[in-house]
Design a protein around this motif. Structure first.
Motif, PDB file in Angstrom:
ATOM      1  N   ASP A  64     -15.493  18.847 -11.839  1.00  0.00           N
ATOM      2  CA  ASP A  64     -15.928  19.442 -13.111  1.00  0.00           C
ATOM      3  C   ASP A  64     -17.299  18.952 -13.548  1.00  0.00           C
ATOM      4  O   ASP A  64     -17.594  18.882 -14.751  1.00  0.00           O
ATOM      5  CB  ASP A  64     -14.902  19.165 -14.216  1.00  0.00           C
ATOM      6  CG  ASP A  64     -13.514  19.689 -13.852  1.00  0.00           C
ATOM      7  OD1 ASP A  64     -13.429  20.802 -13.316  1.00  0.00           O
ATOM      8  OD2 ASP A  64     -12.535  18.960 -14.098  1.00  0.00           O
ATOM      9  N   THR A  65     -18.145  18.598 -12.605  1.00  0.00           N
ATOM     10  CA  THR A  65     -19.509  18.185 -12.901  1.00  0.00           C
ATOM     11  C   THR A  65     -20.457  18.829 -11.897  1.00  0.00           C
ATOM     12  O   THR A  65     -20.033  19.295 -10.838  1.00  0.00           O
ATOM     13  CB  THR A  65     -19.682  16.649 -12.848  1.00  0.00           C
ATOM     14  OG1 THR A  65     -19.436  16.189 -11.513  1.00  0.00           O
ATOM     15  CG2 THR A  65     -18.732  15.946 -13.801  1.00  0.00           C
ATOM     16  N   ARG A  66     -21.758  18.851 -12.228  1.00  0.00           N
ATOM     17  CA  ARG A  66     -22.793  19.391 -11.345  1.00  0.00           C
ATOM     18  C   ARG A  66     -23.883  18.356 -11.177  1.00  0.00           C
ATOM     19  O   ARG A  66     -24.203  17.595 -12.093  1.00  0.00           O
ATOM     20  CB  ARG A  66     -23.400  20.664 -11.948  1.00  0.00           C
ATOM     21  CG  ARG A  66     -22.458  21.855 -12.054  1.00  0.00           C
ATOM     22  CD  ARG A  66     -22.223  22.510 -10.706  1.00  0.00           C
ATOM     23  NE  ARG A  66     -23.464  22.787 -10.010  1.00  0.00           N
ATOM     24  CZ  ARG A  66     -24.272  23.813 -10.266  1.00  0.00           C
ATOM     25  NH1 ARG A  66     -23.974  24.673 -11.234  1.00  0.00           N
ATOM     26  NH2 ARG A  66     -25.377  24.001  -9.560  1.00  0.00           N
ATOM     27  N   LEU A  67     -24.512  18.366 -10.002  1.00  0.00           N
ATOM     28  CA  LEU A  67     -25.536  17.382  -9.649  1.00  0.00           C
ATOM     29  C   LEU A  67     -26.923  17.999  -9.793  1.00  0.00           C
ATOM     30  O   LEU A  67     -27.163  19.138  -9.377  1.00  0.00           O
ATOM     31  CB  LEU A  67     -25.312  16.901  -8.220  1.00  0.00           C
ATOM     32  CG  LEU A  67     -26.132  15.715  -7.706  1.00  0.00           C
ATOM     33  CD1 LEU A  67     -25.849  14.468  -8.539  1.00  0.00           C
ATOM     34  CD2 LEU A  67     -25.812  15.453  -6.237  1.00  0.00           C
ATOM     35  N   PHE A  68     -27.869  17.205 -10.364  1.00  0.00           N
ATOM     36  CA  PHE A  68     -29.233  17.675 -10.593  1.00  0.00           C
ATOM     37  C   PHE A  68     -30.225  16.551 -10.308  1.00  0.00           C
ATOM     38  O   PHE A  68     -29.845  15.402 -10.090  1.00  0.00           O
ATOM     39  CB  PHE A  68     -29.407  18.135 -12.050  1.00  0.00           C
ATOM     40  CG  PHE A  68     -28.518  19.258 -12.455  1.00  0.00           C
ATOM     41  CD1 PHE A  68     -28.906  20.572 -12.262  1.00  0.00           C
ATOM     42  CD2 PHE A  68     -27.277  19.006 -13.051  1.00  0.00           C
ATOM     43  CE1 PHE A  68     -28.075  21.624 -12.641  1.00  0.00           C
ATOM     44  CE2 PHE A  68     -26.453  20.048 -13.430  1.00  0.00           C
ATOM     45  CZ  PHE A  68     -26.851  21.354 -13.225  1.00  0.00           C
TER      46      PHE A  68
END
Length: 235
Positions: free
Chosen positions: A219-223
């Motif tokens: 439930d997270t995204r990497l940037f």
């Protein structure tokens, strides 16, 4: 919440301090101020250029010539006992503990190669933890290690029993600490956003990028910010 109940307190082993190391502290500061509404103050310190004053844990932005990285510090209720407990371990204690920002702190190098620190408040009444309602929040951190269990074992020696859960997190630690088996040592903070679905466009507009590296925190995204600093967003 009454005057005699100031709120939740840090307990030994909690992730209570984070520092962003970036080749351009001004660029990183401007990026996160725009992306996540951080409130930032410039500080006169040999270690940091800026302090973030509206996050749920202590946070600094530091300029460093090396690769972008994230430093993780943990709370201890008794720094002298923690140092004694590490006496026969393979953890390297980086000098004597010293006073800093109203508390005692000491640097450590774990047997896994990770650098971290312990912090204890001088005045126990100042020990107030937890999220400030309506303000940006640090959800956790992802820490890669060749041997995640050894990382947790080293930390547990200093701050009391901690174990690696089946979900890959350190037990009873707030905010969450995720251990990932990997050769790299660069840790990645996870920040709260109110709009994860729209984060890609917002990050790109501000000069950052979506990072397609392997990423396992649900439930997270990497940037990455414009300097290459890795971070994740979740709701």
């Amino acid at each position: 919440m009454t005057q005699t109940d100031p709120g939740p307190k840090w307990v030994s082993g909690d992730f209570m301090y984070g520092a962003i190391f970036t080749p351009n502290a001004q660029v990183t500061k401007d990026f996160f101020v725009s992306l996540l509404d951080w409130e930032v103050e410039r500080v006169e310190s040999e270690y940091a250029e800026f302090d973030v004053v509206n996050l749920s844990i202590q946070h600094s932005i530091c300029e460093s010539a090396g690769e972008p990285d994230f430093f993780v510090g943990y709370y201890t209720s008794d720094i002298e006992s923690a140092i004694r407990a590490l006496g026969d371990s393979k953890v390297v204690i980086k000098g004597e503990y010293f006073e800093e920002d109203g508390g005692y702190t000491v640097g450590l190098q774990l047997s896994t190669g990770h650098h971290t620190s312990l912090y204890q408040y001088v005045d126990p009444t100042k020990n107030v933890a937890g999220t400030r309602t309506g303000q940006p929040e640090v959800l956790g951190v992802s820490i890669p290690a060749k041997d995640p269990r050894q990382y947790v074992s080293d930390l547990g020696t200093a701050v009391g029993g901690r174990r690696l859960t089946d979900q890959g997190t350190i037990s009873e630690t707030t905010p969450s600490v995720h251990l990932v088996q990997a050769a790299r040592l660069h840790s990645i903070p996870i920040y709260r956003t109110n709009d994860l679905r729209g984060a890609d466009d917002r990050v790109r507009t501000l000069g950052g990028t979506a990072d397609e590296s392997e990423w396992t925190v649900p439930d997270t995204r990497l940037f990455r910010d414009p300097t290459g600093f890795q971070f994740a967003l979740g709701e």
